[in-house]
Motif scaffolding. Sequence first.
Motif, mmCIF file in Angstrom:
data_model
loop_
_atom_site.group_PDB
_atom_site.id
_atom_site.type_symbol
_atom_site.label_atom_id
_atom_site.label_comp_id
_atom_site.label_asym_id
_atom_site.label_seq_id
_atom_site.Cartn_x
_atom_site.Cartn_y
_atom_site.Cartn_z
ATOM 1 N N ARG A 90 -25.013 -20.273 51.592
ATOM 2 C CA ARG A 90 -25.726 -20.240 52.873
ATOM 3 C C ARG A 90 -26.478 -21.496 53.069
ATOM 4 N N GLY A 91 -26.973 -21.457 54.445
ATOM 5 C CA GLY A 91 -27.839 -22.709 54.718
ATOM 6 C C GLY A 91 -27.309 -23.112 56.198
ATOM 7 N N THR A 92 -28.169 -24.032 56.668
ATOM 8 C CA THR A 92 -27.825 -24.795 57.906
ATOM 9 C C THR A 92 -27.716 -26.277 57.619
ATOM 10 N N LEU A 93 -26.904 -26.808 58.718
ATOM 11 C CA LEU A 93 -26.576 -28.248 58.607
ATOM 12 C C LEU A 93 -26.630 -28.850 59.812
ATOM 13 N N ALA A 94 -27.620 -29.769 60.168
ATOM 14 C CA ALA A 94 -27.797 -30.261 61.603
ATOM 15 C C ALA A 94 -26.874 -31.474 61.675
ATOM 16 N N VAL A 95 -26.062 -31.642 62.664
ATOM 17 C CA VAL A 95 -25.228 -32.831 62.912
ATOM 18 C C VAL A 95 -25.176 -33.117 64.489
ATOM 19 N N GLN A 96 -25.173 -34.381 64.613
ATOM 20 C CA GLN A 96 -25.415 -34.855 65.906
ATOM 21 C C GLN A 96 -24.127 -36.095 66.010
ATOM 22 N N ALA A 97 -23.396 -36.147 67.190
ATOM 23 C CA ALA A 97 -22.430 -37.045 67.213
ATOM 24 C C ALA A 97 -22.230 -37.596 68.731
ATOM 25 N N SER A 98 -21.803 -38.643 68.989
ATOM 26 C CA SER A 98 -21.519 -39.335 70.230
ATOM 27 C C SER A 98 -20.491 -38.362 70.878
ATOM 28 N N GLN A 99 -20.369 -38.576 72.246
ATOM 29 C CA GLN A 99 -19.365 -37.714 73.213
ATOM 30 C C GLN A 99 -18.131 -37.973 72.781
ATOM 31 N N ILE A 101 -16.424 -38.501 70.003
ATOM 32 C CA ILE A 101 -16.263 -37.950 68.722
ATOM 33 C C ILE A 101 -16.674 -36.511 68.526
ATOM 34 N N ALA A 102 -17.429 -36.127 69.293
ATOM 35 C CA ALA A 102 -17.796 -34.499 69.388
ATOM 36 C C ALA A 102 -16.774 -33.812 70.000
ATOM 37 N N SER A 103 -16.147 -34.344 71.202
ATOM 38 C CA SER A 103 -15.154 -33.740 71.967
ATOM 39 C C SER A 103 -13.697 -33.862 71.390
ATOM 40 N N TYR A 104 -13.493 -34.963 70.672
ATOM 41 C CA TYR A 104 -12.028 -35.054 70.310
ATOM 42 C C TYR A 104 -11.608 -35.166 68.956
ATOM 43 N N TRP A 105 -12.614 -35.891 68.222
ATOM 44 C CA TRP A 105 -12.271 -36.093 66.687
ATOM 45 C C TRP A 105 -12.934 -35.067 65.777
ATOM 46 N N LEU A 106 -14.117 -34.686 66.052
ATOM 47 C CA LEU A 106 -14.937 -33.952 65.052
ATOM 48 C C LEU A 106 -14.661 -32.435 64.802
ATOM 49 N N PRO A 107 -14.216 -31.822 66.011
ATOM 50 C CA PRO A 107 -14.248 -30.361 65.920
ATOM 51 C C PRO A 107 -13.263 -29.987 64.922
ATOM 52 N N ARG A 108 -11.842 -30.466 64.386
ATOM 53 C CA ARG A 108 -11.035 -30.023 63.365
ATOM 54 C C ARG A 108 -11.719 -30.203 62.040
ATOM 55 N N HIS A 109 -12.573 -31.229 61.879
ATOM 56 C CA HIS A 109 -13.298 -31.138 60.645
ATOM 57 C C HIS A 109 -14.393 -30.073 60.516
ATOM 58 N N HIS A 123 -25.477 -26.643 63.345
ATOM 59 C CA HIS A 123 -25.875 -26.772 64.601
ATOM 60 C C HIS A 123 -25.416 -28.488 65.235
ATOM 61 N N LEU A 124 -24.725 -28.424 65.988
ATOM 62 C CA LEU A 124 -24.225 -29.669 66.352
ATOM 63 C C LEU A 124 -24.783 -30.088 67.954
ATOM 64 N N ALA A 125 -25.357 -31.056 67.948
ATOM 65 C CA ALA A 125 -25.976 -31.683 69.152
ATOM 66 C C ALA A 125 -24.867 -33.112 69.592
ATOM 67 N N VAL A 126 -25.131 -33.243 70.795
ATOM 68 C CA VAL A 126 -24.329 -34.317 71.616
ATOM 69 C C VAL A 126 -25.122 -35.459 71.996
ATOM 70 N N GLY A 127 -24.940 -36.542 71.840
ATOM 71 C CA GLY A 127 -25.608 -37.652 72.794
ATOM 72 C C GLY A 127 -25.104 -38.775 72.496
ATOM 73 N N ALA A 140 -34.000 -35.181 62.788
ATOM 74 C CA ALA A 140 -33.580 -34.242 63.566
ATOM 75 C C ALA A 140 -32.330 -33.765 63.090
ATOM 76 N N ALA A 141 -31.347 -34.673 62.726
ATOM 77 C CA ALA A 141 -30.091 -34.594 62.321
ATOM 78 C C ALA A 141 -29.855 -34.952 61.012
ATOM 79 N N GLU A 142 -29.321 -34.450 60.138
ATOM 80 C CA GLU A 142 -28.919 -34.936 58.695
ATOM 81 C C GLU A 142 -27.681 -35.864 58.683
ATOM 82 N N ILE A 143 -26.594 -35.740 59.391
ATOM 83 C CA ILE A 143 -25.526 -36.423 59.681
ATOM 84 C C ILE A 143 -25.116 -36.684 61.170
ATOM 85 N N GLY A 144 -24.946 -38.101 61.315
ATOM 86 C CA GLY A 144 -24.525 -38.604 62.473
ATOM 87 C C GLY A 144 -23.236 -39.122 62.523
#
Length: 302
Positions: A90-99, A101-109, A123-127, A140-144
């Motif tokens: 159990r747990g949560t993971l806050a991730v933020q990615a640039s657009q 990466i978030a749209s085309y590369w990160l989803p499969r991972h 929890h994925l945020a985009v910026g 605010a994000a543990e991994i970027g």
Amino acid sequence: MTLDQLRIFVAVAERQHVTKAAQALNLAQSAASHAIAALEARHDTRLFNRIGRHIELTEAGAAFLLEARAVLARVERAELTLAEYGTLLRGTLAVQASQTIASYWLPRHLVAFRRAYPGIDIHLAVGNTTQVAAAVDSGAAEIGFVEAAVPNERFTLVPVARDQLIVLVPPGHPWDGRGDVTIAEMMTAEWVLREPGSGTRSVFEEAMRPHLRSGSGLRVVLELPSNEAVRAAVEAGMGATALSASVAAPSLEAGLLRQVPFPLPEREFYLLLNRERAPSRAAEALVNIVTDAYPELLAQGA
């Protein structure tokens, strides 16, 4: 009052025998007796009646047994909670990615991570790259994940993928179908680009910097906050742009954009961590999934 005292009391109460309780807890009989005596002395209340060689709970002892069991059960649940976080149940993971990466590369991972650890909520945020770096810096994000290197000694940067920027124009643009485009034409063209702080724009401007005259810059006629907005504007006939080949692929296939044969360097996608914060087990697991897919890049970034 300590948890050890509670455990000893419950063991003695359930067995109604100090020696048997001590043996069950792997304690000396004197230690078990001392724990019971300390509880009784601290609260000036007798917990057991000594009847010959036997003991039995007093009324106070019987009431205390219910509370002690409840406390120990709560402690067990608390220990289980920590164990579940430690074993990624159990747990949560806050991730933020640039657009891009978030749209085309990160989803499969993220899909691979979710399948491996279904109890972890992501929890994925985009910026843009600047916003992602600020989120990792603040916690605010543990991994970027960013599209350009971020110079900050507090960050650990690991290259995890490569991406190709390409120059694009709409059909009918003067560059459409050209075999080559000169630097002079690039400098005088009208450009539609992402906003300042975007990794895509930063890498493109850095590639063009050696060709700019002192004090001059690209003619940016429109700044837009997303890849999709930039792509749509150029499809509508507004100037030229530079975007990731992944972003442009659908429009190129549909004939809505044309690629201009102007060489731009490859760029790298980076995983971003704050070296001043110890990563959680969930963060470590995602890092392993992402970097295992690109071991040669990870070796280069070490």
